[in-house]
Design a protein around this motif. Structure first.
Motif, PDB file in Angstrom:
ATOM      1  N   ASN B 157       1.152  -1.255   0.011  1.00 14.65           N
ATOM      2  CA  ASN B 157      -0.030  -0.149  -0.269  1.00 14.65           C
ATOM      3  C   ASN B 157       0.982   1.085  -0.342  1.00 14.65           C
ATOM      4  N   LEU B 159       0.789   5.304   0.948  1.00 12.77           N
ATOM      5  CA  LEU B 159      -0.089   6.236   2.175  1.00 12.77           C
ATOM      6  C   LEU B 159       0.343   7.859   1.092  1.00 12.77           C
ATOM      7  N   ASP B 161      -0.057  11.527   1.626  1.00 16.09           N
ATOM      8  CA  ASP B 161      -0.986  13.228   2.349  1.00 16.09           C
ATOM      9  C   ASP B 161      -1.912  13.283   1.426  1.00 16.09           C
ATOM     10  N   ARG B 168       4.570   9.051   3.796  1.00 15.94           N
ATOM     11  CA  ARG B 168       4.926   7.537   4.795  1.00 15.94           C
ATOM     12  C   ARG B 168       4.406   6.791   4.305  1.00 15.94           C
ATOM     13  N   THR B 169       5.019   5.489   5.286  1.00 11.63           N
ATOM     14  CA  THR B 169       4.346   4.233   5.330  1.00 11.63           C
ATOM     15  C   THR B 169       3.481   3.756   6.308  1.00 11.63           C
ATOM     16  N   PHE B 173      -0.628  -3.413   7.708  1.00 16.18           N
ATOM     17  CA  PHE B 173      -1.802  -3.365   7.440  1.00 16.18           C
ATOM     18  C   PHE B 173      -3.221  -4.604   7.407  1.00 16.18           C
ATOM     19  N   GLU B 210       1.924   4.514  11.296  1.00 14.55           N
ATOM     20  CA  GLU B 210       2.496   4.939  10.598  1.00 14.55           C
ATOM     21  C   GLU B 210       3.974   6.117  10.313  1.00 14.55           C
TER      22      GLU B 210
END
Lengths: 231, 750
Positions: B157, B159, B161, B168-169, B173, B210
């Motif tokens: 995935n 992420l 912003d 971010r990562t 998940f 995160e």
């Protein structure tokens, strides 16, 4: 002679009148200065005995007036209750010839009146010898003899003594004395006269015991007073 | 409302308001744009080097043109993986979704290639959103064939912003609360190598964390083309022991994202994964600050400033506010270097908010205060009204300031006026505070005391001023006047210097009735007191001394006036005159300046004696002169000096027996003085009146001294002699007679 007594106190007037008449003079009295002035213009008098505090025109003002208004004026004896010497010398310097501080002894008053009348009459003999009480003056030798003793005096001292005796009971101004004796008033240290008089006083021992006293009129001059033996 | 309470309320209100704003900003991330921008700039300052163990195999445009349109036949992938495996890489991350089945043969070929080893091969799964049956996501796994072939499956995935940038990562998940936690593909790679989860993954027990990716420079990771690898154009050893990540980079394949290090361009998903892998290995993921810490750190500068506001001057407040902004930014930068991200915007916002708010409230408070104080001053009925100047060129506060300046000027004038007035008071005064310390004096007092007593305690000052005799009276006045209204209005005392004072004390109270101290006024009534005493003496003189001789006269008049009576009447009349003269002379002497003239003292003394000769002769008293004064002159008022000496000789005659001799001696002493001694042969002076022989009326009253009735005479004598700068003493000589010794300075030559 005619003597004017200018005073507003009846007791004083009658006292003076009796003294004057005792000496064989005529006394005329005024109690108002203005009336006195009018009389002085109209009449001739030989002596004025003037009270300092006479109503109307006071003594000092009358003196001033006389100096300015009269061509011939009689000698003035100022009478005062004030014994402050400043007042006396003021009066003398304003033209009064002598002064009497009330109250004064009958004999003193008489002597002063006579001295004044004598001067006015051109008194002052210049005989070669004269006797004043116990003092005999020899004007040629310039000596004074007391009780048979001759006292040595300098020429100036003799002249001073002679001046005093001749003008006994008259107040003499310092200027008069200095002009008479030293023929000048300038360049004469004021202390010189005092010291001469002091020496005459001691040498002749002029004191009441001997019938005379020298009286200093501060701020004016000196007077040799004769002392009456009996009061 | 008092200023203090108002200040406290406004302070708290500003603090709370700013806090709310800051917390709101934090939770709404309203200022995220600024934070992101700052983060991008700060993180660009130091980028980690690329991890050299990672090799990217890119399905790039070149590969597309070589191998044809996407998607490719899965046998192509099978070939590639076989080729890869033959070169013995450490791991293979095959970032291509295989969630649908394809033709069976290629699928099997690929599955076989994937599972043959030796390097572990990891497969991505993905999530489709929105999910079925109300779920947020549906988990889409690779087909079972590939699931089996892959060593492990992980999520990939991305992420984004709010601004669409990938910073971010999440290393983990979960599609829904109860579902399995899927590790990220690179975490799988890491685990494959190390055999255990990465430290950050371990720390993230809840699968929520995160992390922010520390990006290396763009394009720093070695990348080879899929087509080149497949065609074998590359050196054989290139892949050995590398972590190979295979994925799309071609623009059309939609697997490119904007990142902070993109410098405007996009970064492929596999390069992002390469960066993540590098961060995992180095263990330098940037941790965003946890919420409680973030809130705390954001509010800290704000409240520190607020506390400071209560103490600092306005200029300091401004400087400290600016410093706080810098400090927040610095802290943010420093924390970032330590791999912690502190978004500073909320803290900055707090600081920026609180400074103008505080300034505004204080200005308002100041303005209100000035307004009310000026109004109060005006209403106190002050002599000058103090209008706010209608100067339109400045603002309200400016005009208030001018009015205040005017009021201060006015107060200054008043103060000067009061000070000058006090200083110029005709009487000495001093002011004490409630503790009895002297706070203010005027010049006159210092002059009278010949020293400055300000600053000292009251009793000490009283020690200086008040004579011991009167001290109790003063103390009791000061003690009484505090509490009772019936206390005396003043106290009278004699000072140590012999002056007579009246002291009055009045209270100084503030508007609110607080006792500030006392004003003490001293009035010098020495002259008055003396006049009072003199008046008493005059009454004494008139009532007794003057009357007595007059009464005698009246009595004498009542009988026959013989010679004796006449003489006595005369004596009494002369006595009255003498008294009057003495009295006038004494009075006059006090009024005029001394004006001396040169006088030969010996002659003056002789003439004084001459004038009293008639009195002396009556009783056969003789004077004995010794003159060794050497014709000394004195500076004298001859009139009064002669009368003084007359008084002495008069007394000598009076108190000597008949036939006595009175010695009058003049001599010079060692210095510049002349000494006159008058000695009688009487019975001498009674010892009990010797002490105050020369004070006025010393002999009146009950005292039956030998000189009764001559009191004024000796007072006059002393006054005259002292006026001449001389002195007089009296004593009884060895033969019993009274002896008066006058010393007078000799006049200078001239």
């Amino acid at each position: 002679m005619r003597v004017v007594i200018a005073d507003d106190e009846p007791d004083v007037v009658s006292f003076l009148k009796s003294v004057v008449e005792e000496q064989g003079h005529v006394a005329v009295s005024f109690s108002d200065g203005n009336l006195l002035s009018q009389a002085l213009v109209r009449e001739t008098f030989d002596l004025l005995i003037l009270d300092w505090n006479i109503p109307g025109k006071d003594g000092l003002a009358t003196l001033e007036w006389m100096k300015q208004s009269l061509t011939e004026r009689p000698p003035v004896i100022m009478m005062t209750n004030r014994s402050a010497k400043k007042d006396i010398s003021d009066a003398l310097n304003a033209g009064a010839d002598d002064y009497i501080t009330k109250p004064e002894d009958r004999s003193v008053v008489a002597a002063r009146i006579n001295a004044m009348l004598r001067r006015n009459a051109g008194a002052g003999a210049f005989d070669s010898k004269a006797v004043y009480g116990k003092y005999s003056l020899d004007r040629i030798e310039q000596t004074v003899t007391v009780d048979g003793k001759t006292i040595a005096l300098t020429a100036k001292e003799f002249e001073l003594a002679d001046l005093f005796f001749r003008n006994a009971d008259r107040t003499l101004s310092r200027n008069y004395i200095m002009e008479t004796i030293w023929r000048t008033t300038a360049a004469l240290a004021t202390r010189t006269l005092d010291m001469h008089i002091s020496r005459v006083r001691s040498k002749l021992d002029l004191q009441p015991e001997n019938g005379f006293r020298i009286f200093t009129v501060f701020g004016y001059g000196y007077r040799l007073e004769t002392i009456a033996k009996a009061v | 409302m008092s200023l203090r309470i108002r200040l406290a309320i406004e302070w708290l209100a500003i603090g709370l308001f700013a806090t709310v704003i800051v917390v709101t900003a934090l939770s709404w991330r309203g200022a995220a744009d600024f934070d992101n921008l700052l983060y991008d700039k700060l993180s660009a300052a130091s980028r980690p080097p690329a991890d050299t163990q990672v090799l990217l195999v890119a399905i790039d445009d070149q590969s597309l043109s070589a191998l044809g349109k996407w998607p490719w036949d899965r046998s192509v992938h099978a070939r590639l993986i076989e080729k890869l495996q033959s070169q013995e890489p450490r791991s293979i991350a095959f970032d291509i979704l295989l969630s649908e089945s394809g033709p069976t043969i290629p699928d099997q070929q690929l599955a076989r290639a994937m599972g043959s080893g030796p390097a572990p091969l990891f497969q991505p799964l993905h999530f489709s959103s929105p999910g079925s049956e109300g779920r947020a996501y549906d988990t889409v796994l690779p087909t079972p064939t590939f699931m089996q072939a892959a060593t492990a499956v992980g999520h990939v995935n991305i992420l984004l912003d709010d601004d669409g940038i990938v910073r971010r990562t999440a290393l983990c998940f979960r599609a829904d609360e109860d579902g399995p936690a899927w590790p990220h593909l690179v975490e799988l790679v890491y685990r494959g190598e190390k055999g255990s989860p990465s430290p950050v993954a371990q720390a993230d027990g809840n699968c929520r964390t995160e992390l922010m990716i520390p990006y290396s420079r763009r394009g720093a990771f070695p990348e080879i083309s899929y087509a080149d690898l497949l065609s074998g154009k590359l050196p054989d050893d290139m892949l050995r022991d590398k972590d190979v990540i295979i994925g799309a980079t071609a623009a059309g394949l939609g697997d490119n994202f904007p990142t902070p290090n993109g410098e405007g361009g996009l970064l492929s998903g596999i390069e992002i994964m390469a960066n993540m892998l590098g961060a995992l290995r180095r263990d330098d993921f940037i941790q965003p600050l946890e919420m409680p810490w973030l809130v705390g750190l954001s509010l800290l500068p704000l409240w520190l400033l607020l506390v400071g506001f209560l103490r600092w001057r306005p200029r300091t407040i401004l400087l400290m506010s600016l410093a706080s902004l810098a400090a927040v930014l610095t802290v943010s930068a420093v924390l970032l270097a330590k791999h912690v991200w502190f978004p500073p915007s909320a803290a900055l916002l707090g600081v920026l908010l609180v400074y103008p708010l505080w300034g505004w409230r204080r200005l308002q408070a100041m303005s209100d205060f000035m307004e009310s104080e000026l109004t109060a001053l005006e209403q106190e009925g002050d002599a000058n009204p103090l209008p706010i100047p209608q100067n339109r060129t400045t603002d309200m506060v400016g005009r208030q300031s001018e009015a205040l300046a005017g009021a201060i000027d006015h107060m200054r004038d008043l103060r000067r006026f009061v000070t000058d007035t006090l200083a110029d008071l005709p009487d000495p005064m001093f002011v004490t505070d409630p503790d009895g310390k002297i706070t203010l004096t005027n010049d006159l007092l210092a002059e009278r005391l010949a020293r400055d007593i300000s600053g000292g305690p009251l009793p000490e000052a009283l020690d200086l001023m008040v004579s011991d005799e009167h001290r109790p009276a003063v103390d009791s006045y000061l003690a009484k006047s505090d509490d009772s209204t019936a206390s005396p209005e003043f106290v009278r005392f004699m000072s140590k210097q012999g002056l007579t004072f009246v002291m009055r004390r009045s209270e100084v109270r503030s508007q609110s009735g607080l006792l500030h101290g006392h004003i003490h006024y001293l009035t010098d009534i020495t002259d008055l007191a003396r006049a009072e005493a003199e008046r008493e003496e005059v009454l004494q003189l008139l009532s007794h001394d003057m009357r007595a001789p007059q009464s005698t006269i009246i009595a004498l008049l009542d009988r026959d006036i013989d010679d004796n009576a006449k003489k006595r009447i005369e004596q009494n009349a002369r006595r009255t005159m003498q008294l009057a003269q003495d009295f006038v002379d004494i009075a006059r002497m006090g009024e005029t300046e001394f004006v001396g003239e040169d006088v030969l003292l010996a002659d003056l003394v002789r003439e004084a004696a001459d004038s009293l000769w008639p009195l002396a002769r009556e009783r056969s008293i003789k004077f004995a002169f010794w003159d060794s004064s050497n014709a000394a002159f004195v500076l004298a008022e001859p009139d009064s000096l002669q009368r003084a000496i007359c008084n002495l000789i008069d007394n000598a005659i009076k108190f000597s027996p008949d036939n006595a001799s009175i010695a009058i001696a003049l001599s010079r002493d060692a210095g510049q003085n002349i000494v006159v001694t008058i000695t009688d042969q009487g019975e001498g002076i009674a010892p009990d009146i010797l002490a105050y022989l020369f004070t006025r009326f010393a002999t009146t009253g009950e005292k039956k001294g030998r000189i009764k009735g001559t009191g004024l005479g000796l007072t006059f004598v002393r006054a005259v002699i002292e006026r001449h700068g001389g002195s007089i003493v009296a004593h009884n000589d060895e033969r019993g007679g009274a002896s008066f010794v006058i010393t007078l300075p000799v006049a200078p030559d001239g």
